[in-house]
Structure formats: structure tokens, C-alpha cells
Design a protein around this motif. Sequence first.
Motif, PDB file in Angstrom:
ATOM      1  N   HIS A  26      -8.662   2.032   5.022  1.00  0.00           N
ATOM      2  CA  HIS A  26      -7.920   2.900   5.924  1.00  0.00           C
ATOM      3  C   HIS A  26      -8.513   2.708   7.312  1.00  0.00           C
ATOM      4  O   HIS A  26      -9.722   2.854   7.525  1.00  0.00           O
ATOM      5  CB  HIS A  26      -8.041   4.370   5.526  1.00  0.00           C
ATOM      6  CG  HIS A  26      -7.333   5.288   6.475  1.00  0.00           C
ATOM      7  ND1 HIS A  26      -6.165   5.918   6.163  1.00  0.00           N
ATOM      8  CD2 HIS A  26      -7.632   5.647   7.751  1.00  0.00           C
ATOM      9  CE1 HIS A  26      -5.763   6.632   7.209  1.00  0.00           C
ATOM     10  NE2 HIS A  26      -6.646   6.476   8.191  1.00  0.00           N
TER      11      HIS A  26
ATOM     12  N   HIS B 187       0.836  -1.196   0.000  1.00  0.00           N
ATOM     13  CA  HIS B 187       0.000   0.000   0.000  1.00  0.00           C
ATOM     14  C   HIS B 187       0.874   1.251   0.000  1.00  0.00           C
ATOM     15  O   HIS B 187       1.619   1.499   0.945  1.00  0.00           O
ATOM     16  CB  HIS B 187      -0.921   0.043   1.217  1.00  0.00           C
ATOM     17  CG  HIS B 187      -1.720   1.312   1.283  1.00  0.00           C
ATOM     18  ND1 HIS B 187      -2.785   1.551   0.440  1.00  0.00           N
ATOM     19  CD2 HIS B 187      -1.602   2.407   2.058  1.00  0.00           C
ATOM     20  CE1 HIS B 187      -3.279   2.746   0.701  1.00  0.00           C
ATOM     21  NE2 HIS B 187      -2.577   3.293   1.678  1.00  0.00           N
TER      22      HIS B 187
ATOM     23  N   HIS C  73       4.480   8.195   0.034  1.00  0.00           N
ATOM     24  CA  HIS C  73       3.683   9.185  -0.671  1.00  0.00           C
ATOM     25  C   HIS C  73       4.508  10.456  -0.878  1.00  0.00           C
ATOM     26  O   HIS C  73       5.312  10.829  -0.036  1.00  0.00           O
ATOM     27  CB  HIS C  73       2.412   9.525   0.111  1.00  0.00           C
ATOM     28  CG  HIS C  73       2.679  10.057   1.477  1.00  0.00           C
ATOM     29  ND1 HIS C  73       3.170   9.271   2.493  1.00  0.00           N
ATOM     30  CD2 HIS C  73       2.545  11.311   2.004  1.00  0.00           C
ATOM     31  CE1 HIS C  73       3.324   9.998   3.584  1.00  0.00           C
ATOM     32  NE2 HIS C  73       2.961  11.244   3.316  1.00  0.00           N
TER      33      HIS C  73
ATOM     34  N   SER D 175       3.705  -2.470   4.508  1.00  0.00           N
ATOM     35  CA  SER D 175       3.644  -1.429   3.475  1.00  0.00           C
ATOM     36  C   SER D 175       4.379  -0.197   3.984  1.00  0.00           C
ATOM     37  O   SER D 175       4.575  -0.023   5.187  1.00  0.00           O
ATOM     38  CB  SER D 175       2.198  -1.053   3.131  1.00  0.00           C
ATOM     39  OG  SER D 175       1.616  -0.269   4.161  1.00  0.00           O
TER      40      SER D 175
ATOM     41  N   ASP E 231       3.280   2.939   2.981  1.00  0.00           N
ATOM     42  CA  ASP E 231       2.379   4.082   2.818  1.00  0.00           C
ATOM     43  C   ASP E 231       3.164   5.253   2.236  1.00  0.00           C
ATOM     44  O   ASP E 231       2.880   6.423   2.508  1.00  0.00           O
ATOM     45  CB  ASP E 231       1.716   4.493   4.126  1.00  0.00           C
ATOM     46  CG  ASP E 231       0.507   5.413   3.876  1.00  0.00           C
ATOM     47  OD1 ASP E 231      -0.261   5.126   2.951  1.00  0.00           O
ATOM     48  OD2 ASP E 231       0.355   6.425   4.589  1.00  0.00           O
TER      49      ASP E 231
ATOM     50  N   LEU F 162      -5.553  -1.469   7.003  1.00  0.00           N
ATOM     51  CA  LEU F 162      -4.314  -0.732   6.759  1.00  0.00           C
ATOM     52  C   LEU F 162      -3.796  -0.011   8.006  1.00  0.00           C
ATOM     53  O   LEU F 162      -4.537   0.260   8.946  1.00  0.00           O
ATOM     54  CB  LEU F 162      -4.528   0.291   5.653  1.00  0.00           C
ATOM     55  CG  LEU F 162      -4.822  -0.250   4.250  1.00  0.00           C
ATOM     56  CD1 LEU F 162      -5.153   0.909   3.309  1.00  0.00           C
ATOM     57  CD2 LEU F 162      -3.663  -1.065   3.706  1.00  0.00           C
ATOM     58  N   HIS F 163      -2.496   0.317   7.953  1.00  0.00           N
ATOM     59  CA  HIS F 163      -1.841   1.228   8.894  1.00  0.00           C
ATOM     60  C   HIS F 163      -1.764   0.697  10.328  1.00  0.00           C
ATOM     61  O   HIS F 163      -1.798   1.471  11.288  1.00  0.00           O
ATOM     62  CB  HIS F 163      -2.531   2.596   8.889  1.00  0.00           C
ATOM     63  CG  HIS F 163      -2.768   3.158   7.522  1.00  0.00           C
ATOM     64  ND1 HIS F 163      -1.876   2.972   6.491  1.00  0.00           N
ATOM     65  CD2 HIS F 163      -3.800   3.879   7.010  1.00  0.00           C
ATOM     66  CE1 HIS F 163      -2.353   3.575   5.400  1.00  0.00           C
ATOM     67  NE2 HIS F 163      -3.508   4.118   5.691  1.00  0.00           N
TER      68      HIS F 163
ATOM     69  N   GLU G 188       2.510   2.583   7.596  1.00  0.00           N
ATOM     70  CA  GLU G 188       2.330   3.998   7.950  1.00  0.00           C
ATOM     71  C   GLU G 188       2.941   4.362   9.297  1.00  0.00           C
ATOM     72  O   GLU G 188       3.383   5.503   9.484  1.00  0.00           O
ATOM     73  CB  GLU G 188       0.850   4.413   7.937  1.00  0.00           C
ATOM     74  CG  GLU G 188       0.711   5.941   8.013  1.00  0.00           C
ATOM     75  CD  GLU G 188      -0.719   6.429   7.965  1.00  0.00           C
ATOM     76  OE1 GLU G 188      -0.935   7.551   7.507  1.00  0.00           O
ATOM     77  OE2 GLU G 188      -1.620   5.681   8.376  1.00  0.00           O
TER      78      GLU G 188
END
Length: 405
Positions: A260, A31, A352, A348, A350, A293-294, A319
Motif C-alpha cells: 500500500h 488488487h 471492496h 486494479s 481496489d 499500489l494505488h 484506487e
Amino acid sequence: MVPQSKSDTSTEPEFPSLFKAAFTQLAIDNHAHPLLREDMRDKLAFEGLISEAEGEALTEDAVDTLACFRATKQLAQLFGLDKNTSWEEVKRHRAAMRYMDLCKLCFKDAGIHSILIDDGLGGAADMAEGYKWHDQLTEGKTKRIVRVEIVAEVRVDVQVTSAELEGLLDLFEGEFKKTLTESAREEDVVGFKSIVCYRTGMNVSVVGRDDEKVAAFAEVFEMYKSRKGEIRLAHKALNDEIVRIALGVAGECRIPVQFHTGLGDSDITLTLASPAHLQPVIKAFPETQFVLLHSSYPYTREAGYLTAVYRNVYLDFGEVFPFVSGDGQRTIIRQVLELAPTNKIMWSSDGHWWPESYYLGVFQAREALYEVLSEFVRKEEMTEGEAVKVIGRCLYDTAARVYQL
């Protein structure tokens, strides 16, 4: 990717096989988001690398966190700077580098084999590179994660400009389902993602009332007219329906849906960010794979519970690198492993906007995994061989299986 502090030691690591696996195992980034285009590289405050805050809470406060202190030292090491280099000096150094050199440096020894990119992040269309651009940074091909709320907003826009309000909801639902099904069948699409957590919260209802959906759609129609075409779906009855449709299509097409959960910016309602709210729809859609996620931070234990008791739930521990302190990251991984089966967890970044987000995302995750798993091996709660297997699963194998890569 061997930490400088460890590579300089005169003795072998306590657990050589685990150390090698942690820092050399290829990783699938399950992700992430696209990097900024070169002409936009200075468009956003670089402090977004280490915090989800906004405004002065980002530019003034985030730099005084343990996460920032640690990231500063690790980026200074990456750039070959003195260990006492300041955050501002790191920023000046990166700003002076050629953009592609910066990107390639961050990926050079990261061991990221391929990236699954959600390109629906706000601003991505105007400021970021397309997902295929990222192929030049990794050995494997970049794949797409389709953000379902963005697809829905596009379909709403098409419908309200081409029909009257009466009967529009049924038309929208049919067209939305059709569009998602077509997306799911595209070669590069490997999953969906929902940001219902940001819009109305994780307490998605299993069924919806027609009158509430029609009323919500009428509100959207009025918003469209008053804002001259701008649409942001944040109407619970409608957002819940969007999620249910996406879960149904995903189950039929055999692709996972990412949610999320937990950690996010100030738009979320924190009390509605726990994945525990999803339990009814998890049970209602047993053929659909849910990816939380996260790390669901700070609701990591709730996420681990869901992963343990439902066959169709997986947990991403991303994340939190680099947003949480090093000690916090190790605690989060321990909490993930309290209940979650080791074949149900995935890493992941995350990543960005900035290439450093990918570098820190994988570097810090590798460090935390080695340190936590070493503790378990030292206490004889698992063997070194079992710990090595866990590394392979959470960095590569599980993602490859879930996303059918």
C-alpha cells in the motif's frame, strides 16, 4: 463496456481500434477486496464507495466531491435511471435490488476476467464473502493475496499464549517465516501484501537491531495482556522485520509483494506514504518483485521513477478510480506514463465491500486510458497500434506474467 455517451454518437470513434481495445480488453484485477455478505450489505456507509474519509468527513463532505458527482451519473446510467438522479436516489434504487442481481449487473459487462483478492482487510472475516465466492462473477478463478501483517499478528497470538517472553522473538520469527513459506506454496496464493504504510510508514530499514526488536516485542506482549488478546502490530522495529522476512520469502518463492502506497484513510501518515522511502529495501532485495499500489497518489511520479530504474518494481494504477475526479485520473495516468515502462504497469479496482466499486473501478479506468492514449496518438507520439498494445499490457498481460496466472 461502451460508454453510453459515446455509443450514441452518429460517428465512429476517432481511433476505432484503440476504442475497441480500451472498452473490450479483458482485465485482471490485480488488487481488490471481498464483497460484503448479503446480510451485511447495509452495514457500512455507502459513501465509502467514493472516499477514504471517515465519520462526518465521509457522510457529509464526500458527497460534495467531483468524484461523487461523476459516480452518481455513471451509476444512474448503469441502473437505467434519469441522468439527473441524485446520490440519495441511487442509494434507494440499489437498496431495493436483490443483492445477487446487483452484483451480477455490476460485473456483467465489466470485462473483469479474474480478481486477486486481499482478504485481510479489517472486518472482512466478519462481514464479507470468502474469496472463492467471487468465482461466480468472473470467467477466471479468483486468487489470494496474503496480507503479511495479519499473518504476523496471528503468529504473535499463538506464541504469547504458548511460551514465556524470553526467547519468544526468535521463535516468532521462525514460525512467521515458516507460515509465509507455506502460504506462498498454496495453489491459490499469488502474492503477498504489506500495509506497513498504515502501521509505521514506508521508511523500512534494511537491517534491524536485536535490542530494538526485543523491546518492540515486549511492548506487544504487554498490549496483548492489557487488551485481553487484541493485537495490532504498529512497532517500527518489529514491523520492519516483518517486511524484511516477507520480502525474503517472496524472493525465494518467486511471488511478488504488494505495498500500500499513497492514498489511504486517516490512519496513514501522508509524509511517510511515498514509495520513495522504499528505495533502500528495493535495492537490498533485487530478487523480489515489488508492486506499488494505488498509483502511489499523490506520489505518482516518485513511483514512476522507481518503476523506471529498478527491474523488480511495478506500478499499479488503482484506487484512484473512483476516489479522484476524472481530470485527476487522467493526470495520474499521464504521470505514470512519463517514466514508467508500459510493461511495468497494471490496473486494479481496489474493489471492496460494494459491487459498484468494481464497476466504477474498471469503467472509469477504461475511459481514462482511452482518453489519455488518444492524446498521444493524436500528437503522433505513439501509433494507434502501440496504444492498443499498452491497453493489453496494463489491463491483462503484465498481471498475468507477474502473478504467474
